[in-house]
Design a protein around this motif. Structure first.
Motif, PDB file in Angstrom:
ATOM      1  N   GLU A   1     -29.389  50.742  24.042  1.00 44.90           N
ATOM      2  CA  GLU A   1     -30.641  50.041  24.327  1.00 44.90           C
ATOM      3  C   GLU A   1     -31.751  51.103  24.470  1.00 44.90           C
ATOM      4  N   ASP A   2     -32.981  50.693  24.214  1.00 41.59           N
ATOM      5  CA  ASP A   2     -34.088  51.660  24.217  1.00 41.59           C
ATOM      6  C   ASP A   2     -34.184  52.404  25.548  1.00 41.59           C
ATOM      7  N   SER A   3     -33.945  51.673  26.628  1.00 40.32           N
ATOM      8  CA  SER A   3     -34.128  52.274  27.957  1.00 40.32           C
ATOM      9  C   SER A   3     -33.090  53.359  28.252  1.00 40.32           C
ATOM     10  N   MET A   4     -32.031  53.377  27.447  1.00 39.02           N
ATOM     11  CA  MET A   4     -30.995  54.389  27.688  1.00 39.02           C
ATOM     12  C   MET A   4     -31.307  55.726  27.016  1.00 39.02           C
TER      13      MET A   4
ATOM     14  N   ARG B   1     -33.089  59.068  25.685  1.00 39.88           N
ATOM     15  CA  ARG B   1     -34.030  60.100  26.136  1.00 39.88           C
ATOM     16  C   ARG B   1     -34.170  61.146  25.037  1.00 39.88           C
TER      17      ARG B   1
ATOM     18  N   ARG C   1     -27.524  57.037  32.463  1.00 36.35           N
ATOM     19  CA  ARG C   1     -28.014  55.758  31.931  1.00 36.35           C
ATOM     20  C   ARG C   1     -26.897  54.951  31.272  1.00 36.35           C
TER      21      ARG C   1
END
Lengths: 289, 602
Positions: free
Chosen positions: B193-196, B198, B214
Motif C-alpha cells: 500500500e502507498d502508506s507503507m 518509503r 510499516r
C-alpha cells in the motif's frame, strides 16, 4: 599533497614537533631505501593527542593483571574482559607456548579452574613484555590500557578524534596511522570521509587485526575506498600479529597487506622501524605520483 | 550496506505431519533475498536433512568478529513448538533428538550481541504446545555464536506467523502450496500500500522500500485475506515486534509487471494444514484483541508527548469487559494488605498444600496460615523471622509453595512486601509485590496506588500474551520513569520492565533497574541479574532470589548467559507449565519442593 600522520600509544609528554621530525626523517630514509627522490612540495600535519590520552589514563585508574590477581576480578569488568580477550589472542597468534606462560607462574600457587584465571593472564603479559620490551616505555599493559580507553570510552574517543579531525582538509591527503593511531585514523575517516580527499591510507603496526579491538568498531569497512589501503607490519610485532585480511578484518575491497617489514626497533613496533621500510615509502611515493 | 540471510525450510520433522510448502518457501525467500543483494545461506530438507550442526555452521560463517554485515535476516519455515515460553524451530531430527531444533528466545538473546546492527527473525511456524511428552524435552540450540567481545547491542525485529500456543497455516494459494505468512510477507514488497512505501537512498541510488515498522498491519490483513481463501474458519494472529528505526528494511519494492502478476489468493479445494496439531489452545486465542488493546494503551501512554509522572493517560481508559476482568485478576487483593511480619503471599485461584523457605537463610521460615479454597478465599503464606516475627529490613528468601494439584512455585520473599499471586489453569499468571500496609513504604505506594496497580496488571497481561514491546527510546525512558517509586522500584514492574528493556536491546536500563532494586531491597531478583549479566561491573555480594528464574521465559536465557542451575532444576525445565511465572508441573514439583525442604537447593 600532504601527509597526515597519526601517532600511536605512549607518546605523552613528548613534543609534537619532535615526533613529527622523527616521522618525516624516517620516511625520508624509506624514500631512500625505495630509490625514490624526496618530493619538495610534500608537507605534513601531525595531530598530537599523547598528553590528552595520558590524562584520561591517569583518571581512569584501570586495573592491571597483577592488580586483578591481588584484589580479584570485578574492579572494571569490561576492561578485564578486554584485557583477557586481547592477551589470549596475543598468546595464540604470537605462538606463545603454554610452557612459556607457565614459566612466569608460581609453580606452588593454586590453580583456579574457572574461566577467569588471572594468574594465567598475568603470565601471558609477562612473557610478552620479557620478550619484546627490554628497553622501551612500551609494555603490553600500557598498550592495552590506552587502546581500551580509546575504543571503549566515548569521551576519550570523541576528544582524540576531534584533535585529528581538526586537521582534515579538502587537500589531497595521504593518511599514515601507526599502532593506536591506525585505529584513530580509521574511526576519523569512517566518520568524516566526505571531509577528506584521501589518496592513500597506510597503516603500520596496526592492532586492527586483534578481535578485542575490531569487535568494538561496529561493522568493519574499507573506509579508504575508492583509494587504496595498505597495511604493513613486522610479523614479530606483538600487537600487529594478524594481517587485515578476510579472517581478521573482512572488508571489500580487500586491504593490501605487507608482512615483510623488518622493524629494527627493540620491540619491533616502533615507528622508526616502519617508515624507513622501502615498501611503505614506495606506497607514499606512488600516491604522490 | 552488507546484508546476509540464513534461510531454513524443513518439511519433514520426525513423525510429525509432513509439510508441503516449507522447503519451497525457503527456496523462494532465498532467491528473493539473493536478488536483493543478501549473502544467503540456505538450508532445506529438499535433498538432505537439516541438522543443528549445519545451522550452527551457517551462522558461524555470517556472525563473525569483527562483524561484517549491517543486516541479517533469519527465516524459518517448518514445524514449531511453544515450549517454556519460547518458540522452538524443529529441524529434521527433532523431536527424537532434543538438540535438533533452534530455541528462538535464546537465538534472539544472542543475536542482540552479534555485533550486526539489525537482525530480523521471520518465523513461519506453529507455536503449538507439544502434545507428546517427548516434545517437552526438545530445547534446541542457540544457533548464534556467543561472542563475548561484542559489547554493542543490536536491534532485533521479529515477525511470527501466529500468536503463542497457536498453529500457523499453509495451503494452496494461486494453485501452489504456500505458507501463509511467507506469501503475505513477499506480497508486502510486491504489492504494498502507498502508506507503507518509503523512498531512501542506498549506495547512491534512490529506491522504494518497505520499512519493517510499516509491515505489521499489512501482514495481518494479507494473512486474513489469504487464509480466508484457504479455510474461512482458520485464524492466524501475526505477531510483529520492531524496535529498529524507520530506516531499517528487508528489501526494495518490486512490483511485478502486470502481465505476470500472480492470480488472486485462494484455491478450490484448498486445505489448511496446521502443524503440528495443537494440543491446548491458549486462552489468549479468544482474547488476543484485548491483550493487543492493552499493549497499545501502554505504548500510547508511554509515548504521549508531554506526559508527566502521575498521569496515567490511556492506562485508565476502560477496555472491554472481558479484558477488565482479566486485569482485575492481576490486581492486588484489596482485602488483604499486610502481614504482621510485613512479608508473605496471598494466593488466589488455588489451594496451598505446603510451603517452605530455602535454608540459605535459616532465620526465616514460611508457613501456611490458610490454605485457601481455590475460589474467593486466598491461600495465606506468611514469611516470618523465627523469633522476632517481623522480617528484618533487607532480608530476602526463596519460598516454595506447593499447591493441592501438586504444582509448585518458587517465589522471592522480600522483606516488607506482600506478594499477591494469581493462579490460573496454566499456572501463575502474575505476582504483584506491594508494600505491606504496616511498612514505611506503604505511604508512598498509596500516593500512586491506582496507577501503579493498573499499570502492573496491564503489563502483566500484555507480557503474558507476548504483546508488550517497547517501540522507542522514548517509551523506554517513560517506562523507566513510571516504575520508579521515590526510594526504589515496584519489584514486579521492575521485573517486567527489565525483560522489555532487554528485548528492546537496552541493557543500560536493565542495569538501572537492578541498581535501584539493590538500593531498595538489598538483593537482586534472579531474572534481572540474568538480564543485566553482560553489563555488571562487579560481582555482587548481595543475595539473589529466588533460586531459579521467576518468569518462565527467563529459563531460555540461561545457556546464552552461561548460568548453570543445579542438575535438579535443569531436569525440571521440561516440566515448566505454560504460564508467565515459573510454575513446575506435578511431575517435577515434588522433587523441587523436597530439595528445597532438605536444603539441597538454596
Amino acid at each position: 599533497m600532504r601527509v597526515l600522520m597519526v601517532h600511536g600509544i605512549a607518546q605523552g609528554g613528548r613534543k609534537a614537533q619532535d615526533l613529527e621530525k622523527i616521522w618525516v626523517e624516517t620516511l625520508q630514509e624509506g624514500f631512500g631505501a625505495a630509490g625514490q627522490s624526496w618530493p619538495a612540495t610534500l608537507h605534513f600535519d601531525f595531530p598530537y593527542y599523547g598528553d590528552t590520552l595520558d590524562a584520561f589514563v591517569a583518571k581512569a585508574r584501570l586495573p592491571t593483571p597483577a592488580g586483578v590477581v591481588a584484589k580479584g576480578p570485578g574492579q572494571d569488568l569490561e576492561f578485564e574482559k578486554f584485557m583477557q580477550s586481547a592477551l589470549d589472542q596475543l598468546q595464540e597468534s604470537g605462538h606463545i607456548s603454554e610452557q612459556d606462560v607457565r614459566s612466569q607462574m608460581d609453580p606452588a600457587a593454586s590453580q583456579e579452574k574457572g574461566i577467569q584465571n588471572w594468574g594465567w593472564v598475568q603470565a601471558i603479559a609477562r612473557v610478552i613484555d620479557n620478550r619484546l620490551t627490554p628497553a622501551s616505555n612500551f609494555t603490553i599493559e600500557t598498550f592495552l590500557r590506552e587502546v581500551y580507553l580509546y575504543i571503549s570510552r566515548r569521551e576519550v574517543t570523541d576528544a582524540i578524534n576531534a584533535l585529528v579531525a581538526a586537521k582534515l582538509t579538502n587537500e589531497p591527503t595521504i593518511v599514515i596511522g601507526h599502532s593506536l593511531g591506525s585505529v584513530v585514523a580509521y574511526n576519523v575517516i569512517k566518520l568524516r570521509r566526505h571531509a577528506l580527499d584521501l589518496r592513500q591510507f597506510i597503516t603500520v603496526g596496526s592492532p586492527l587485526g586483534l578481535r578485542a579491538v575490531s569487535s568494538k568498531l561496529g561493522v568493519v569497512e574499507n573506509i579508504a575506498k575508492p583509494a587504496a589501503w595498505y597495511n604493513a607490519y613486522d610479523e614479530r610485532d606483538i600487537v600487529a600479529l594478524n594481517p587485515l585480511d578476510g579472517k581478521w578484518f573482512p572488508v571489500r575491497p580487500k586491504i593490501v597487506n605487507h608482512n615483510g617489514v623488518d622493524n629494527n626497533t627493540d620491540n619491533r613496533h616502533g615507528i622508526v622501524g616502519y617508515l624507513n621500510d622501502g615498501n611503505v615509502a614506495a606506497q607514499v611515493a606512488a600516491a604522490l605520483a | 550496506m552488507n546484508k546476509a540471510a540464513v534461510v531454513i525450510g524443513v518439511n519433514k520433522t520426525g513423525g510429525l505431519t509432513p509439510l508441503g510448502s516449507a522447503a519451497d518457501e525457503a527456496e523462494r525467500v532465498a532467491r528473493w533475498l539473493a536478488g536483493e543483494g543478501f549473502d544467503v545461506k540456505k538450508l532445506t530438507d529438499a535433498k538432505r536433512p537439516v541438522t543443528s550442526a549445519a545451522v550452527v555452521k551457517a551462522f558461524d560463517a555470517i556472525v563473525t568478529v569483527p562483524p561484517r554485515y549491517h543486516l541479517l535476516v533469519v527465516y524459518f519455515s517448518g514445524h514449531g513448538y511453544w515450549q517454556s515460553r519460547s518458540d522452538i524451530w524443529l529441524l529434521s531430527g527433532a523431536p527424537k533428538q532434543t538438540a535438533e531444533a533452534i530455541n528462538l528466545r535464546t537465538a534472539i538473546d544472542l543475536a542482540k550481541y552479534s555485533g550486526i546492527p539489525n537482525v530480523v527473525f521471520v518465523s513461519d511456524a506453529c507455536r503449538s504446545i507439544p502434545n507428546v511428552r517427548g516434545g517437552a524435552y526438545v530445547d534446541g540450540v542457540a544457533a548464534f555464536p556467543n561472542h563475548d567481545d561484542i559489547s554493542a547491542e543490536s536491534k532485533v525485529d521479529f515477525i511470527k506467523a501466529t500468536s503463542e500456543a497457536r498453529p500457523a497455516y499453509e495451503g494452496k494459494i494461486a494453485g501452489a502450496p504456500r505458507s501463509v505468512l511467507t506469501a503475505a510477507l513477499m506480497a508486502a514488497f510486491e504489492d504494498p500500500e502507498d502508506s507503507m512505501v518509503r523512498q531512501v537512498v542506498e549506495d547512491g541510488r534512490s529506491i522504494e522500500v518497505v520499512p519493517n515498522r510499516r509491515l505489521e498491519s499489512f501482514l495481518q490483513r494479507k494473512v486474513d485475506e489469504l487464509l480466508a481463501g484457504i479455510d474461512p474458519n482458520a485464524s492466524q494472529q501475526v505477531v510483529v515486534n520492531v524496535p529498529s528505526s524507520e530506516d531499517v528494511y528487508i528489501a526494495r519494492v518490486r512490483r511485478p509487471r502486470r502481465a505476470t502478476r500472480a492470480a488472486p489468493p485462494g484455491g478450490v479445494g484448498a486445505m489448511a494444514i496446521p502443524s503440528p496439531q495443537p494440543s491446548r489452545p491458549s486462552a489468549l486465542a479468544t482474547a488476543g484483541d484485548g491483550v493487543r488493546a492493552v499493549a497499545d494503551a501502554i505504548n500510547n501512554t508511554l509515548s504521549t508527548r508531554g506526559f508527566t509522572r502521575g498521569r496515567a493517560g490511556e492506562l485508565l481508559l476502560p477496555t472491554d469487559a472481558g479484558t477488565e476482568a482479566r486485569l482485575r485478576r492481576r490486581m492486588p487483593d484489596q482485602q488483604h494488605d499486610h502481614f504482621e511480619s510485613q512479608t508473605g503471599f496471598f494466593i488466589q485461584g488455588t489451594v496451598a498444600q505446603r510451603a517452605v523457605a530455602s535454608r540459605d537463610h535459616s532465620d526465616l521460615l514460611a508457613e501456611i496460615l490458610d490454605p485457601g479454597d481455590g475460589q474467593s478465599r486466598p491461600a495465606v503464606v506468611r514469611v516470618r523471622h523465627v523469633t522476632a516475627t517481623m522480617v528484618p529490613q533487607g532480608q530476602v528468601v526463596s519460598v516454595a509453595v506447593q499447591f493441592a494439584d501438586r504444582r509448585c512455585v518458587v517465589l522471592a520473599g522480600l522483606a516488607g512486601y506482600v506478594g499477591h499471586v494469581a493462579v490460573k489453569a496454566e499456572g501463575v499468571s502474575n505476582v504483584s509485590y506491594v508494600p505491606s500496609s504496616n511498612h514505611w513504604r506503604w505511604g508512598e505506594y498509596l500516593q500512586r496506588k491506582d496507577e501503579v496497580d493498573r499499570l502492573r496488571a496491564m503489563v502483566a497481561l500484555a507480557i503474558d500474551g507476548d504483546a508488550f514491546h517497547l517501540r522507542s527510546e522514548r517509551e523506554a525512558m517513560a517506562l523507566a520513569e513510571r516504575i520508579r517509586l521515590s526510594k526504589g522500584i515496584d519489584p514486579t514492574l521492575g521485573l517486567y520492565a527489565a525483560h522489555a528493556f532487554s528485548q528492546a536491546g537496552n541493557d543500560r536500563q536493565v542495569l538501572s533497574v537492578l541498581k535501584y532494586m539493590r538500593d531498595d531491597i538489598r538483593a537482586e531478583l534472579f531474572d534481572i541479574r540474568l538480564l543485566a549479566s553482560r553489563l555488571l561491573e562487579r560481582g555482587t555480594t548481595l543475595p539473589v532470589v529466588p533460586l531459579c528464574p521467576l518468569l518462565t521465559q527467563s529459563w531460555n536465557l540461561l545457556r546464552a548467559r552461561r548460568v548453570d542451575l543445579p542438575a535438579l532444576l535443569r531436569a525440571a525445565q521440561p516440566w515448566l507449565c505454560d504460564s508467565l511465572w515459573t510454575t513446575f508441573a506435578a511431575e517435577a514439583a515434588d522433587g523441587v519442593f523436597e530439595a528445597i525442604f532438605r536444603g539441597e537447593l538454596v
